[in-house]
Design a protein around this motif. Structure first.
Motif, short mmCIF file in Angstrom:
data_model
loop_
_atom_site.label_atom_id
_atom_site.label_comp_id
_atom_site.label_asym_id
_atom_site.label_seq_id
_atom_site.Cartn_x
_atom_site.Cartn_y
_atom_site.Cartn_z
N THR A 1 -45.97 23.86 -45.70
CA THR A 1 -45.79 22.43 -45.55
C THR A 1 -47.10 21.68 -45.72
OG1 THR A 1 -46.03 22.61 -43.15
CG2 THR A 1 -43.80 22.68 -44.04
N TYR A 2 -46.98 20.46 -46.19
CA TYR A 2 -48.13 19.61 -46.45
C TYR A 2 -47.78 18.20 -45.97
CZ TYR A 2 -49.00 23.46 -49.66
OH TYR A 2 -49.17 24.72 -50.19
N ALA B 1 -49.28 13.97 -45.41
CA ALA B 1 -50.29 12.94 -45.49
C ALA B 1 -50.89 12.76 -44.10
CB ALA B 1 -49.67 11.62 -45.96
N THR B 2 -52.16 12.41 -44.07
CA THR B 2 -52.85 12.25 -42.80
C THR B 2 -52.16 11.22 -41.92
OG1 THR B 2 -54.94 12.82 -43.86
CG2 THR B 2 -55.06 11.69 -41.75
N SER B 3 -51.62 10.18 -42.54
CA SER B 3 -51.04 9.07 -41.78
C SER B 3 -49.77 9.45 -41.04
CB SER B 3 -50.75 7.90 -42.73
OG SER B 3 -49.84 8.30 -43.74
N VAL B 4 -49.13 10.56 -41.43
CA VAL B 4 -47.86 10.94 -40.80
C VAL B 4 -47.94 12.26 -40.05
CG1 VAL B 4 -46.63 9.71 -42.62
CG2 VAL B 4 -46.86 12.20 -42.76
N LYS B 5 -49.04 12.96 -40.22
CA LYS B 5 -49.16 14.26 -39.57
C LYS B 5 -49.02 14.08 -38.08
CE LYS B 5 -51.77 18.41 -40.61
NZ LYS B 5 -52.95 18.98 -41.28
N ALA B 6 -48.31 15.01 -37.43
CA ALA B 6 -48.05 15.01 -35.99
C ALA B 6 -46.93 14.06 -35.61
CB ALA B 6 -49.29 14.69 -35.17
N ARG B 7 -46.46 13.23 -36.53
CA ARG B 7 -45.31 12.37 -36.26
C ARG B 7 -44.09 12.78 -37.08
NH1 ARG B 7 -45.39 7.12 -37.54
NH2 ARG B 7 -46.86 7.37 -39.26
N PHE B 8 -44.31 13.24 -38.30
CA PHE B 8 -43.23 13.61 -39.20
C PHE B 8 -43.18 15.13 -39.35
CE2 PHE B 8 -43.14 9.49 -41.99
CZ PHE B 8 -43.05 8.73 -40.84
N THR B 9 -41.97 15.65 -39.54
CA THR B 9 -41.79 17.08 -39.78
C THR B 9 -40.85 17.28 -40.96
OG1 THR B 9 -42.08 17.57 -37.42
CG2 THR B 9 -41.10 19.28 -38.80
N ILE B 10 -41.31 18.02 -41.95
CA ILE B 10 -40.48 18.35 -43.10
C ILE B 10 -39.88 19.73 -42.89
CG2 ILE B 10 -42.40 19.33 -44.45
CD1 ILE B 10 -41.11 18.06 -46.95
N SER B 11 -38.62 19.89 -43.27
CA SER B 11 -37.96 21.18 -43.11
C SER B 11 -36.87 21.31 -44.15
CB SER B 11 -37.38 21.32 -41.70
OG SER B 11 -36.38 20.35 -41.47
N ARG B 12 -36.27 22.50 -44.21
CA ARG B 12 -35.22 22.72 -45.21
C ARG B 12 -34.11 23.57 -44.63
NH1 ARG B 12 -38.70 26.90 -45.70
NH2 ARG B 12 -38.07 28.86 -46.65
N ASP B 13 -32.94 23.43 -45.22
CA ASP B 13 -31.82 24.34 -44.98
C ASP B 13 -31.48 24.93 -46.33
OD1 ASP B 13 -29.31 25.54 -44.70
OD2 ASP B 13 -28.72 24.17 -43.11
N SER B 14 -31.96 26.14 -46.57
CA SER B 14 -31.79 26.76 -47.88
C SER B 14 -30.33 26.96 -48.25
CB SER B 14 -32.52 28.11 -47.92
OG SER B 14 -33.90 27.94 -47.69
N ALA B 15 -29.50 27.28 -47.27
CA ALA B 15 -28.08 27.51 -47.54
C ALA B 15 -27.40 26.25 -48.03
CB ALA B 15 -27.39 28.03 -46.28
N LYS B 16 -27.88 25.11 -47.55
CA LYS B 16 -27.29 23.84 -47.95
C LYS B 16 -28.06 23.14 -49.05
CE LYS B 16 -25.30 22.86 -43.39
NZ LYS B 16 -25.24 21.89 -42.25
N ASN B 17 -29.16 23.75 -49.50
CA ASN B 17 -30.02 23.12 -50.51
C ASN B 17 -30.41 21.71 -50.09
OD1 ASN B 17 -30.63 24.98 -52.46
ND2 ASN B 17 -29.07 24.31 -53.91
N THR B 18 -30.79 21.58 -48.85
CA THR B 18 -31.08 20.27 -48.29
C THR B 18 -32.47 20.25 -47.66
OG1 THR B 18 -28.74 19.82 -47.89
CG2 THR B 18 -30.32 18.50 -46.66
N LEU B 19 -33.16 19.17 -47.93
CA LEU B 19 -34.49 18.92 -47.38
C LEU B 19 -34.36 17.82 -46.32
CD1 LEU B 19 -37.62 19.47 -47.94
CD2 LEU B 19 -37.52 17.34 -49.26
#
Length: 125
Positions: free
Chosen positions: A58-59, A61-79
């Motif tokens: 995961t990567y 931006a500095t402005s959102v780090k610690a507030r935003f979380t990116i994740s995925r559900d591979s089975a659903k092909n959803t981000l």
């Protein structure tokens, strides 16, 4: 061809939370990374977060780090993008984007070939 459909945007007060979703369909077997970008009125589009599909790196931006979380559900092909402690400056149209090129940087727009239509996030003060 890859289709991306975002959802989950809306109006929220400062300090609130939203979760964005991006459903991918079509020829997604070559997915290298999926990312979130945003564009506020009068500003250029900027990188928010990205995730490599197979390794899950995961990567942010500095402005959102610690507030935003990116994740995925591979089975659903959803981000997903979980956004907490939202601020008025987070107001923007949020787009997800698809990359099949491992040689391009995941934080750069040019590395992404397909884009969703965007979802509006508005944070009131």
């Amino acid at each position: 061809q890859v289709q991306l459909v975002e959802s989950g945007g809306g109006l929220v007060q400062a300090g609130g939370s939203l979760r964005l979703s991006c459903a991918a369909s079509g020829r997604t077997f070559s997915t290298y990374a999926l990312g979130w970008f945003r564009q506020a009125p009068g500003k250029e589009r900027e990188f928010v977060a990205a995730l490599t599909w197979s390794g899950g790196a995961t990567y942010y931006a500095t402005s959102v780090k610690a507030r935003f979380t990116i994740s995925r559900d591979s089975a659903k092909n959803t981000l997903y993008l979980q956004m907490n402690n939202l601020k008025p400056e987070d107001t923007a149209v949020y787009n997800c984007a698809y990359s099949s090129n491992p040689l391009s940087g995941v934080t750069q727009e040019g590395g992404y070939r397909y884009w969703g239509q965007g979802t509006q996030v508005t944070v009131s003060s």
